[in-house]
Design a protein around this motif. Structure first.
Motif, PDB file in Angstrom:
ATOM      1  N   VAL A  33       0.869  -1.220  -0.122  1.00  0.00           N
ATOM      2  CA  VAL A  33      -0.064   0.087   0.058  1.00  0.00           C
ATOM      3  C   VAL A  33       0.951   1.210  -0.080  1.00  0.00           C
ATOM      4  O   VAL A  33       1.816   0.982   0.867  1.00  0.00           O
ATOM      5  N   ILE A  34       0.687   1.961  -0.961  1.00  0.00           N
ATOM      6  CA  ILE A  34       1.366   3.348  -1.306  1.00  0.00           C
ATOM      7  C   ILE A  34       0.569   4.549  -0.982  1.00  0.00           C
ATOM      8  O   ILE A  34      -0.371   4.560  -1.722  1.00  0.00           O
ATOM      9  N   ARG A  35       0.893   5.217   0.017  1.00  0.00           N
ATOM     10  CA  ARG A  35       0.302   6.666   0.166  1.00  0.00           C
ATOM     11  C   ARG A  35       0.942   7.789  -0.032  1.00  0.00           C
ATOM     12  O   ARG A  35       2.266   7.812   0.282  1.00  0.00           O
ATOM     13  N   VAL A  67       5.206   3.650   2.529  1.00  0.00           N
ATOM     14  CA  VAL A  67       4.882   2.336   1.861  1.00  0.00           C
ATOM     15  C   VAL A  67       4.732   1.285   3.056  1.00  0.00           C
ATOM     16  O   VAL A  67       5.465   1.300   3.901  1.00  0.00           O
ATOM     17  N   ALA A  68       3.697   0.562   2.935  1.00  0.00           N
ATOM     18  CA  ALA A  68       3.358  -0.250   4.068  1.00  0.00           C
ATOM     19  C   ALA A  68       2.873  -1.706   3.218  1.00  0.00           C
ATOM     20  O   ALA A  68       2.601  -1.625   2.182  1.00  0.00           O
ATOM     21  N   THR A  69       2.757  -2.800   4.018  1.00  0.00           N
ATOM     22  CA  THR A  69       2.444  -4.087   3.517  1.00  0.00           C
ATOM     23  C   THR A  69       1.201  -4.444   4.690  1.00  0.00           C
ATOM     24  O   THR A  69       1.106  -4.279   5.860  1.00  0.00           O
ATOM     25  N   THR A  70       0.230  -5.358   4.149  1.00  0.00           N
ATOM     26  CA  THR A  70      -0.631  -5.739   4.908  1.00  0.00           C
ATOM     27  C   THR A  70      -0.447  -6.712   6.034  1.00  0.00           C
ATOM     28  O   THR A  70      -0.999  -6.866   7.076  1.00  0.00           O
ATOM     29  N   CYS A  71       0.500  -7.736   5.570  1.00  0.00           N
ATOM     30  CA  CYS A  71       0.721  -8.641   6.540  1.00  0.00           C
ATOM     31  C   CYS A  71       2.167  -9.187   6.142  1.00  0.00           C
ATOM     32  O   CYS A  71       2.711  -8.948   5.149  1.00  0.00           O
ATOM     33  N   THR A  72       2.783 -10.282   6.817  1.00  0.00           N
ATOM     34  CA  THR A  72       3.795 -10.757   6.693  1.00  0.00           C
ATOM     35  C   THR A  72       3.855 -12.322   6.931  1.00  0.00           C
ATOM     36  O   THR A  72       3.095 -12.464   7.895  1.00  0.00           O
ATOM     37  N   VAL A  73       3.986 -13.058   5.908  1.00  0.00           N
ATOM     38  CA  VAL A  73       3.876 -14.560   6.033  1.00  0.00           C
ATOM     39  C   VAL A  73       5.138 -15.083   6.130  1.00  0.00           C
ATOM     40  O   VAL A  73       5.611 -14.909   5.170  1.00  0.00           O
TER      41      VAL A  73
END
Length: 77
Positions: A33-35, A67-73
């Motif tokens: 996700v880029i804001r 810049v963010a990510t929704t989750c890490t797996v």
């Protein structure tokens, strides 16, 4: 995506758990996700940005990106 050994040459996963023989740990993320913030122009009006002695016009335009990510797996494959 990390190519090669990735984050650890010892092939360890969460909690420093080593992978089973013949398998490797794979680190992946969800969608990025880029804001993008608004453009900020300094100075914000033409007068202060013009040097009439040298006929130069100088401004600075800045914008903030997050810049963010929704989750890490963590997956062992």
């Amino acid at each position: 995506m990390i190519v090669g050994a990735g984050y650890s040459a010892t092939n360890s996963g969460p909690g420093n758990t080593p992978a089973e023989p013949g398998t490797v740990w794979l680190y992946i993320t969800g969608p990025l996700v880029i804001r993008r913030g608004p453009a900020v122009i300094t100075p914000d009006r033409p007068g202060p940005s013009v040097n009439t002695l040298t006929n130069d016009h100088s401004v600075l335009v800045e914008r903030t990106y997050v810049v963010a990510t929704t989750c890490t797996v963590h997956v062992q494959v």
